[in-house]
Design an enzyme around this catalytic site. Sequence first.
Site, PDB file in Angstrom:
ATOM      1  N   GLU A  84       0.083  -0.844   5.879  1.00 26.20           N
ATOM      2  CA  GLU A  84       1.154  -0.286   6.700  1.00 26.20           C
ATOM      3  C   GLU A  84       1.026   1.226   6.807  1.00 26.20           C
ATOM      4  OE1 GLU A  84       5.018   1.244   7.993  1.00 26.20           O
ATOM      5  OE2 GLU A  84       3.944   1.723   6.167  1.00 26.20           O
ATOM      6  N   ASP A  99       0.854  -1.193   0.000  1.00 27.80           N
ATOM      7  CA  ASP A  99       0.000   0.000   0.000  1.00 27.80           C
ATOM      8  C   ASP A  99       0.890   1.243   0.000  1.00 27.80           C
ATOM      9  OD1 ASP A  99       0.859  -0.526   2.692  1.00 27.80           O
ATOM     10  OD2 ASP A  99      -0.639   0.895   3.423  1.00 27.80           O
TER      11      ASP A  99
END
Length: 489
Positions: free
Chosen positions: A167, A103
Amino acid sequence: MGGRTAGSAAVLGGLGMEAMDRLASRREAALEDLVAFLAIPSVSSVPAHREDVRRAAAWLAERLERAGLEGVRVHPTAGHPVVTARSAPVPGAPTVLVYGHYDVQPADPPDAWTHPPFSPRVADGRVYARGASDDKGQVLMHVLAAEALAATGGIPLNLRFLFEGEEESGSVHLHDFVAAHREELAADAVVVSDTPMFAAGVPAICYGLRGLAALDVTVRGPAQDLHSGVFGGAVANPVHELARLLAALHDADGRVAVPGFYDGVREPTPAERAEWARLPFDEAEFLRTTGSPRLFGEPGYSTLERVWARPTLEVNGIAGGFAGDGRKTIVPASATAKITCRLVPDQDPVAVVDAVVRFLEARAPDTVRLEIVRHEADPGVLTPLDHPVVAAARRALAATFGREPVNIRMGGSIPVVHTFQSVLGAPTVLVGFSLPDERFHAPNEFFTLDNFYRGTEALVRLWLALAGRDGAGAADGGAPRGGEKEHTP
Ligand code: BES
Ligand code: ZN
């Protein structure tokens, strides 16, 4: 862009040479993969990108399959998917868990990008795109390194891969995922490539990260915005009261003024301080990177000590009232600040947040109401440097970059690293290949392609070294050859 690092032939056996040749001859394809991965806008914190995050997970899973890895799975979670895979088992060889995140941070403000953030641009030996260096480029490097070995005789140890899609929004579901899959993820050590090198040409092994604790503070006054001529002066203004509270959080020198904030802080050891003072740190360049007029921070500590080993409290942003063009004469109904604290060992994250909350509550006047929302709170981490993975990483980095890596801590946070310690009992070694000026989280993020290619070679060397197959003896403290117990921390 250069071939293999000179001298590699002297220490690498046949398997390593073949894997290196394969990487060298497939750089173009690797870059195409990188561009395809970066074109998926996997922004984890923006709900509108949910499907894009899922697509990035699917892309990664497909790429892992193509690399010849086994058991590739995309696990749905209450948030974004987790992708796992493993190499073919090698009984008796060490087991390493590789972690990264697919991400990315939001790409705003869009106007600040000279090229659209999700249309990767290759220029000047760099690829520009959101997530190029943090962390998709580095995730792909791990896939490419594993593929090169798998295709040329096999991966000589047991690799497990864990890639998450949350994250950049705090890894909120990953702790439970790791706990629920602790058997499949069990490893002697964890290797993460999600940090910068110390500087261009200076590889680094990072053994410490700061933790992060977040809270939002809202001051509420009137039930809605009021005419400041009719009511101003007769009720408290929430923006004023919030500003007063925030201003009290630090003293004029920059120390956090909250009682108890520094409880438990472990000072950097004299040896660390001495080692950091010897690093080729260019403070003027650091200042230039910030664009600030002057550096500022806690007295008694150097710049590196301040960002690596001292806790901080930052107001990330303030919202409240009217700040648009023109004028609006009001007493605003409310004002909010977002606060994060960077934490170091051995601060207790919950105790730190408690201390901040107590401090604010004790000071808020009864003319307003205080609302505090607590978010995640993850502790700082330190990894022992006497682990075989560290020795193997040293050899791999030195052989690849032609200079010994430096041992450093860093000030950023990767929340799951603490989970690896507490749930898996495995130490995490951070071996990253981006550069400090590659604009993590900022407009025009990029990744230096030379480090992308070379770092991939370094990872091949790392796995060979850990399996005792890089030609170095065990005399230097590395190269375990089976017998997993002996290198369990
Ligand atoms: N890659 C960074 C962490 C990092 C940055 C480590 C620089 C060392 C040096 C990571 O993706 C990141 O940005 N993490 C967030 C975590 C937060 C959202 C919980 C951070 O540090 O702000
Ligand atoms: Zn990252």
